[in-house]
Design a protein around this motif. Structure first.
Motif: not given
Length: 251
Positions: A148-163
């Motif tokens: 019942g264990r879980i290993f869940a690697p993830a990759i995310s990218h955050t990008q601004s628009i203007g401002g």
């Protein structure tokens, strides 16, 4: 502010220890599996100790609900307080966010999840948000392990628009869910490596969530949790954080 969140954490810990056990299992969903969509309401308060004698406190209201068998939407409404030398203290609305989660593929052995989030430039003051509209894209690969264990690697990218301020940030996350002997309790361990491309900085963080089911509310399971975290590296933007929260899942 520090006394307030410390008192909240102590009261929440007492509730966690005193509450009667509400059995949960991986099959019944305790909220730790990223491949399960569920209706969830929760509220949290996070204190973050920043560098240069500054701190930030964030109160959030969040609601998530499936809109199809494979897709859900989550709305986050934050109120943020910022305390730093030379800056007027006080709380105001932060950046409101809307996130979509889509289950691309799920089997008994693994799951692939995609997320897209739009974070609006809605903060009442510049220091309480990104200072720009921001988009965030995330891909999660969840591996269901023995017991019942879980290993869940993830990759995310955050990008601004203007401002007024630019944001370009990539996070590699190593989310892990151990199997606890008592199904009323749950835990997640969440180490991450963050690359801030805009400011040429790389640092790490580790957060551990410990939660407990405390009863039934509106047909769902009510949980309380504590989430301490630390930041590592010379480029870290903060030293440590501590979050307390309450949520109802599966109603």
């Amino acid at each position: 502010m520090e006394f307030v969140w410390t008192a909240k954490a102590a009261a929440l810990l007492a509730l966690m220890l005193a509450a009667p056990a509400i059995a949960q299992s991986q099959e019944s969903d305790n909220g730790t599996d990223p491949t399960k969509l569920r209706r969830t309401f929760w509220t949290s308060y996070e204190h973050m100790d920043l560098s240069s004698d500054a701190s930030r406190g964030t109160f959030k209201l969040m609601y998530e609900a499936p809109i199809s068998p494979k897709t859900s939407l989550r709305l986050t409404l934050p109120v943020v307080g910022f305390d730093a030398p030379g800056i007027e203290s006080g709380s105001d609305v932060g950046d409101i966010a809307l996130r979509a989660t889509h289950l691309l593929s799920v089997t008994r052995e693994r799951g692939i999840v995609l997320q897209g989030e739009l974070i609006g430039d809605t903060a009442g003051r510049a220091e309480l948000g990104y200072g720009a509209t921001v988009v965030k894209a995330t891909a999660i690969y969840a591996k269901f392990l023995e017991g019942g264990r879980i290993f869940a690697p993830a990759i995310s990218h955050t990008q601004s628009i203007g401002g007024d301020r630019q944001t370009r940030e990539t996070t590699i996350d190593f989310y892990y869910v151990p199997k606890l002997p008592d199904p009323a309790w749950y835990m997640t361990v969440d180490p991450a490596i963050i690359s801030d491309w805009e400011n040429d900085r790389v640092y790490s963080s580790v957060a551990v969530t410990a939660g407990r089911a405390v009863g039934k509310v509106g047909g769902g399971v009510a949980q309380v949790y504590l989430k301490p975290g630390i930041f590592i590296g010379n480029d870290r933007p903060a030293d440590w954080s501590f979050e307390v929260g309450f949520r109802v899942i599966g109603f």
